[in-house]
Design a protein around this motif. Structure first.
Motif, PDB file in Angstrom:
ATOM      1  N   SER A 268       3.431 -55.161  35.523  1.00  0.00           N
ATOM      2  CA  SER A 268       3.020 -54.123  36.473  1.00  0.00           C
ATOM      3  C   SER A 268       4.225 -53.439  37.102  1.00  0.00           C
ATOM      4  CB  SER A 268       2.120 -54.715  37.548  1.00  0.00           C
ATOM      5  OG  SER A 268       2.627 -55.954  37.955  1.00  0.00           O
ATOM      6  N   SER A 269       5.258 -54.220  37.427  1.00  0.00           N
ATOM      7  CA  SER A 269       6.419 -53.587  38.053  1.00  0.00           C
ATOM      8  C   SER A 269       7.085 -52.613  37.082  1.00  0.00           C
ATOM      9  CB  SER A 269       7.415 -54.649  38.521  1.00  0.00           C
ATOM     10  OG  SER A 269       7.690 -55.524  37.459  1.00  0.00           O
ATOM     11  N   ILE A 270       7.109 -53.004  35.799  1.00  0.00           N
ATOM     12  CA  ILE A 270       7.699 -52.101  34.800  1.00  0.00           C
ATOM     13  C   ILE A 270       6.876 -50.828  34.690  1.00  0.00           C
ATOM     14  CG2 ILE A 270       8.202 -51.836  32.336  1.00  0.00           C
ATOM     15  CD1 ILE A 270       8.819 -54.838  32.301  1.00  0.00           C
ATOM     16  N   THR A 271       5.556 -51.020  34.636  1.00  0.00           N
ATOM     17  CA  THR A 271       4.681 -49.857  34.510  1.00  0.00           C
ATOM     18  C   THR A 271       4.867 -48.912  35.693  1.00  0.00           C
ATOM     19  OG1 THR A 271       3.137 -51.448  33.627  1.00  0.00           O
ATOM     20  CG2 THR A 271       2.327 -49.211  33.944  1.00  0.00           C
ATOM     21  N   ILE A 272       4.909 -49.498  36.879  1.00  0.00           N
ATOM     22  CA  ILE A 272       5.072 -48.653  38.071  1.00  0.00           C
ATOM     23  C   ILE A 272       6.391 -47.898  38.014  1.00  0.00           C
ATOM     24  CG2 ILE A 272       5.476 -48.751  40.573  1.00  0.00           C
ATOM     25  CD1 ILE A 272       3.408 -51.082  40.602  1.00  0.00           C
ATOM     26  N   ALA A 273       7.454 -48.610  37.593  1.00  0.00           N
ATOM     27  CA  ALA A 273       8.762 -47.965  37.517  1.00  0.00           C
ATOM     28  C   ALA A 273       8.739 -46.809  36.527  1.00  0.00           C
ATOM     29  CB  ALA A 273       9.825 -48.982  37.123  1.00  0.00           C
ATOM     30  N   ILE A 274       8.098 -47.051  35.370  1.00  0.00           N
ATOM     31  CA  ILE A 274       8.044 -45.990  34.352  1.00  0.00           C
ATOM     32  C   ILE A 274       7.269 -44.784  34.885  1.00  0.00           C
ATOM     33  CG2 ILE A 274       7.059 -45.370  32.109  1.00  0.00           C
ATOM     34  CD1 ILE A 274       7.759 -48.170  31.156  1.00  0.00           C
ATOM     35  N   LEU A 275       6.126 -45.080  35.521  1.00  0.00           N
ATOM     36  CA  LEU A 275       5.310 -43.986  36.050  1.00  0.00           C
ATOM     37  C   LEU A 275       6.060 -43.209  37.110  1.00  0.00           C
ATOM     38  CD1 LEU A 275       1.731 -45.493  36.378  1.00  0.00           C
ATOM     39  CD2 LEU A 275       2.536 -43.716  34.820  1.00  0.00           C
ATOM     40  N   LEU A 276       6.747 -43.961  37.969  1.00  0.00           N
ATOM     41  CA  LEU A 276       7.467 -43.310  39.057  1.00  0.00           C
ATOM     42  C   LEU A 276       8.563 -42.400  38.505  1.00  0.00           C
ATOM     43  CD1 LEU A 276       7.855 -43.230  42.172  1.00  0.00           C
ATOM     44  CD2 LEU A 276       9.671 -44.894  41.844  1.00  0.00           C
ATOM     45  N   LEU A 277       9.365 -42.979  37.588  1.00  0.00           N
ATOM     46  CA  LEU A 277      10.474 -42.190  37.043  1.00  0.00           C
ATOM     47  C   LEU A 277       9.962 -41.026  36.210  1.00  0.00           C
ATOM     48  CD1 LEU A 277      13.156 -44.844  36.207  1.00  0.00           C
ATOM     49  CD2 LEU A 277      13.167 -43.104  37.974  1.00  0.00           C
ATOM     50  N   GLY A 278       8.899 -41.314  35.400  1.00  0.00           N
ATOM     51  CA  GLY A 278       8.311 -40.239  34.601  1.00  0.00           C
ATOM     52  C   GLY A 278       7.817 -39.122  35.505  1.00  0.00           C
ATOM     53  N   GLY A 279       7.187 -39.507  36.593  1.00  0.00           N
ATOM     54  CA  GLY A 279       6.670 -38.506  37.530  1.00  0.00           C
ATOM     55  C   GLY A 279       7.792 -37.685  38.118  1.00  0.00           C
ATOM     56  N   ILE A 280       8.839 -38.365  38.545  1.00  0.00           N
ATOM     57  CA  ILE A 280       9.968 -37.651  39.146  1.00  0.00           C
ATOM     58  C   ILE A 280      10.576 -36.685  38.140  1.00  0.00           C
ATOM     59  CG2 ILE A 280      12.319 -37.935  40.031  1.00  0.00           C
ATOM     60  CD1 ILE A 280      11.341 -40.568  41.302  1.00  0.00           C
ATOM     61  N   GLN A 281      10.689 -37.157  36.884  1.00  0.00           N
ATOM     62  CA  GLN A 281      11.283 -36.278  35.859  1.00  0.00           C
ATOM     63  C   GLN A 281      10.426 -35.046  35.619  1.00  0.00           C
ATOM     64  OE1 GLN A 281      11.897 -38.920  32.581  1.00  0.00           O
ATOM     65  NE2 GLN A 281      13.879 -39.599  33.357  1.00  0.00           N
ATOM     66  N   LEU A 282       9.109 -35.253  35.571  1.00  0.00           N
ATOM     67  CA  LEU A 282       8.233 -34.107  35.339  1.00  0.00           C
ATOM     68  C   LEU A 282       8.291 -33.129  36.511  1.00  0.00           C
ATOM     69  CD1 LEU A 282       5.143 -35.716  33.615  1.00  0.00           C
ATOM     70  CD2 LEU A 282       6.871 -34.222  32.625  1.00  0.00           C
ATOM     71  N   ILE A 283       8.342 -33.675  37.724  1.00  0.00           N
ATOM     72  CA  ILE A 283       8.434 -32.784  38.889  1.00  0.00           C
ATOM     73  C   ILE A 283       9.723 -31.970  38.818  1.00  0.00           C
ATOM     74  CG2 ILE A 283       8.726 -32.712  41.399  1.00  0.00           C
ATOM     75  CD1 ILE A 283       6.890 -35.209  41.501  1.00  0.00           C
ATOM     76  N   ALA A 284      10.822 -32.674  38.475  1.00  0.00           N
ATOM     77  CA  ALA A 284      12.101 -31.974  38.380  1.00  0.00           C
ATOM     78  C   ALA A 284      12.040 -30.894  37.313  1.00  0.00           C
ATOM     79  CB  ALA A 284      13.218 -32.958  38.075  1.00  0.00           C
ATOM     80  N   LEU A 285      11.402 -31.206  36.192  1.00  0.00           N
ATOM     81  CA  LEU A 285      11.244 -30.209  35.126  1.00  0.00           C
ATOM     82  C   LEU A 285      10.445 -29.014  35.636  1.00  0.00           C
ATOM     83  CD1 LEU A 285      10.442 -31.958  31.744  1.00  0.00           C
ATOM     84  CD2 LEU A 285      12.294 -30.393  32.279  1.00  0.00           C
ATOM     85  N   GLY A 286       9.388 -29.326  36.396  1.00  0.00           N
ATOM     86  CA  GLY A 286       8.552 -28.266  36.944  1.00  0.00           C
ATOM     87  C   GLY A 286       9.343 -27.364  37.872  1.00  0.00           C
ATOM     88  N   VAL A 287      10.180 -27.983  38.704  1.00  0.00           N
ATOM     89  CA  VAL A 287      11.007 -27.191  39.624  1.00  0.00           C
ATOM     90  C   VAL A 287      11.937 -26.288  38.829  1.00  0.00           C
ATOM     91  CG1 VAL A 287      12.849 -27.326  41.337  1.00  0.00           C
ATOM     92  CG2 VAL A 287      10.895 -28.854  41.501  1.00  0.00           C
ATOM     93  N   ILE A 288      12.570 -26.864  37.795  1.00  0.00           N
ATOM     94  CA  ILE A 288      13.451 -26.044  36.948  1.00  0.00           C
ATOM     95  C   ILE A 288      12.638 -24.919  36.322  1.00  0.00           C
ATOM     96  CG2 ILE A 288      14.926 -26.041  34.898  1.00  0.00           C
ATOM     97  CD1 ILE A 288      15.626 -28.941  35.569  1.00  0.00           C
ATOM     98  N   GLY A 289      11.410 -25.259  35.883  1.00  0.00           N
ATOM     99  CA  GLY A 289      10.542 -24.254  35.277  1.00  0.00           C
ATOM    100  C   GLY A 289      10.266 -23.092  36.209  1.00  0.00           C
ATOM    101  N   GLU A 290      10.046 -23.397  37.500  1.00  0.00           N
ATOM    102  CA  GLU A 290       9.795 -22.323  38.474  1.00  0.00           C
ATOM    103  C   GLU A 290      10.974 -21.338  38.503  1.00  0.00           C
ATOM    104  OE1 GLU A 290       7.315 -21.481  40.517  1.00  0.00           O
ATOM    105  OE2 GLU A 290       5.989 -23.036  39.741  1.00  0.00           O
ATOM    106  N   TYR A 291      12.171 -21.887  38.446  1.00  0.00           N
ATOM    107  CA  TYR A 291      13.343 -21.022  38.484  1.00  0.00           C
ATOM    108  C   TYR A 291      13.550 -20.304  37.150  1.00  0.00           C
ATOM    109  CZ  TYR A 291      14.735 -22.690  43.061  1.00  0.00           C
ATOM    110  OH  TYR A 291      14.753 -22.955  44.402  1.00  0.00           O
ATOM    111  N   VAL A 292      13.377 -21.042  36.053  1.00  0.00           N
ATOM    112  CA  VAL A 292      13.570 -20.411  34.739  1.00  0.00           C
ATOM    113  C   VAL A 292      12.573 -19.259  34.570  1.00  0.00           C
ATOM    114  CG1 VAL A 292      13.405 -20.759  32.245  1.00  0.00           C
ATOM    115  CG2 VAL A 292      14.516 -22.472  33.655  1.00  0.00           C
ATOM    116  N   GLY A 293      11.342 -19.479  34.990  1.00  0.00           N
ATOM    117  CA  GLY A 293      10.331 -18.424  34.905  1.00  0.00           C
ATOM    118  C   GLY A 293      10.774 -17.186  35.670  1.00  0.00           C
TER     119      GLY A 293
END
Ligand code: UDP
Ligand code: MG
Length: 339
Positions: A268-293
């Motif tokens: 469970s701790s691994i899963t949570i870590a993966i989800l958390l990091l994956g989420g952060i990465q996607l958010i960061a990508l989204g932020v970059i996307g807002e600027y790239v757009g």
């Protein structure tokens, strides 16, 4: 400035974007014309692709009064684009912008002109109270101004709308900013000059309902923040550094725990870590996307608006805007010469 140097406007332009305001546009024109009776003025009304009776009412007003100018856009381009269209077409040496729904009282404009006479280049109206607005709109507006002032380098007065008056010099500086995503109230602060606030009571809309849907408002806020701050982009760096730091600390901790044999394996701790990091990465990508757009929008260099028709266009040299400007912010003006 001393009384002897008080300046008076030669021509005042009052710019108002109008979108589906058939219930109150005549009343607005009446009140604005009455409020400015003491001045030489032009009323620049931009029909932002209205689909009700607004265009006919505007044309009728223009036919009855040569001081009423109408600019019909080819479709709905949005409030800020319509406002820009009006500002680009205005020919006055003092230019004021106002909402056509009578939430901003035109009767305040003489006071704003007085401030300008005393030497202010930008006079912006700050709402003392906002009547007839939902608690939701008030709360989101207040959050927005707080967030914006935290992130952006310009100091935006909370509760200042687009109701403001500009000297020609400040307006020309504003129009030289050719960005596509336009947050005009931030941009008028950014240009500097001598800025003054004047407070007023914001009335409830006289008729009809707000043309700003929740979606439009959200887009508008994102535009505002993205065009005045890089902080969201940099945020990803900080969060990344933080989580990488946590991981580096975790490595020796795990080794030690293994050695002393108190290590608890857990999926469970691994899963949570993966989800958390994956989420952060996607958010960061989204932020970059807002600027790239937004970069993409800038690079395309499309006109901000397209004019379909115009009524009571001033004649004479120097009075009509350059042909390129008529099709939106002139691309030619800012392009390097070819060859
Ligand atoms: N408006 C426009 N185009 C749009 C939305 C609004 O020209 O796409 C005009 C509208 O007619 C009004 C002004 O912009 O004169 C402000 O809009 P509204 O009153 O709906 O915004 P709110 O006061 O609710 O923020
Ligand atoms: Mg309104």
């Amino acid at each position: 400035m001393s009384d002897t140097t008080l300046r008076t406007p030669t021509l005042l332009s009052l710019v108002a974007p109008v979108y589906d305001e058939e219930e109150l546009i005549e009343q607005f024109i009446g009140r604005a014309t009455a409020a400015l009776a003491d001045y030489e003025f032009e009323l620049v009304l931009v029909n932002d692709g209205s689909s009700d009776r607004t265009p006919e009412l505007l044309d009728a007003a223009a036919a009855g009064d040569p001081r009423v100018r109408v600019i019909h856009l080819s479709r709905n381009f949005g409030h800020q684009a319509a406002l820009t269209a009006g500002l680009e077409h205005a020919v006055g040496d003092v230019v004021a912008m106002i909402d056509a729904d009578l939430q901003d009282p035109p009767e305040l404009i003489p006071d704003m002109i007085a401030r300008w006479s005393q030497g202010a280049d930008v006079v912006y109206a700050v709402r003392k109270e906002r009547e007839g607005e939902t608690a939701f709109k008030l709360a989101t507006a207040s959050w927005f101004y707080k967030l914006f002032n935290k992130l952006a380098q310009v100091d935006l007065e909370p509760n200042s709308g687009d109701f403001r008056l500009l000297d020609r010099r400040a307006l020309d500086a504003l129009l030289a900013m050719t960005e596509r995503s336009r947050f005009l109230r931030g941009m008028t602060v950014w240009v500097g000059f001598n800025q003054t606030a004047i407070s007023y009571q914001r009335d409830a809309r006289h008729a009809g309902e707000t043309k700003y849907t929740l979606r439009k408002m959200l887009r508008f806020s994102l535009d505002a923040i993205a065009s005045f701050s890089h902080l969201p982009l940099q945020l990803a760096t900080y969060v990344g550094l933080l989580s990488a730091g946590v991981a580096f600390i975790a490595i020796p901790v795990v080794i030690v725990l293994r050695i002393v044999d108190s290590y608890l394996p857990g999926f469970s701790s691994i899963t949570i870590a993966i989800l958390l990091l994956g989420g952060i990465q996607l958010i960061a990508l989204g932020v970059i996307g807002e600027y790239v757009g937004r970069i993409y929008d800038e690079v395309k260099h499309r006109p901000l608006y397209i004019v379909r028709d115009e009524r009571n266009r001033p004649t004479g040299a120097g009075h009509s805007p350059a042909p390129a400007a008529r099709a939106g912010l002139s691309a030619a003006r800012h392009r390097e010469p070819i060859g």
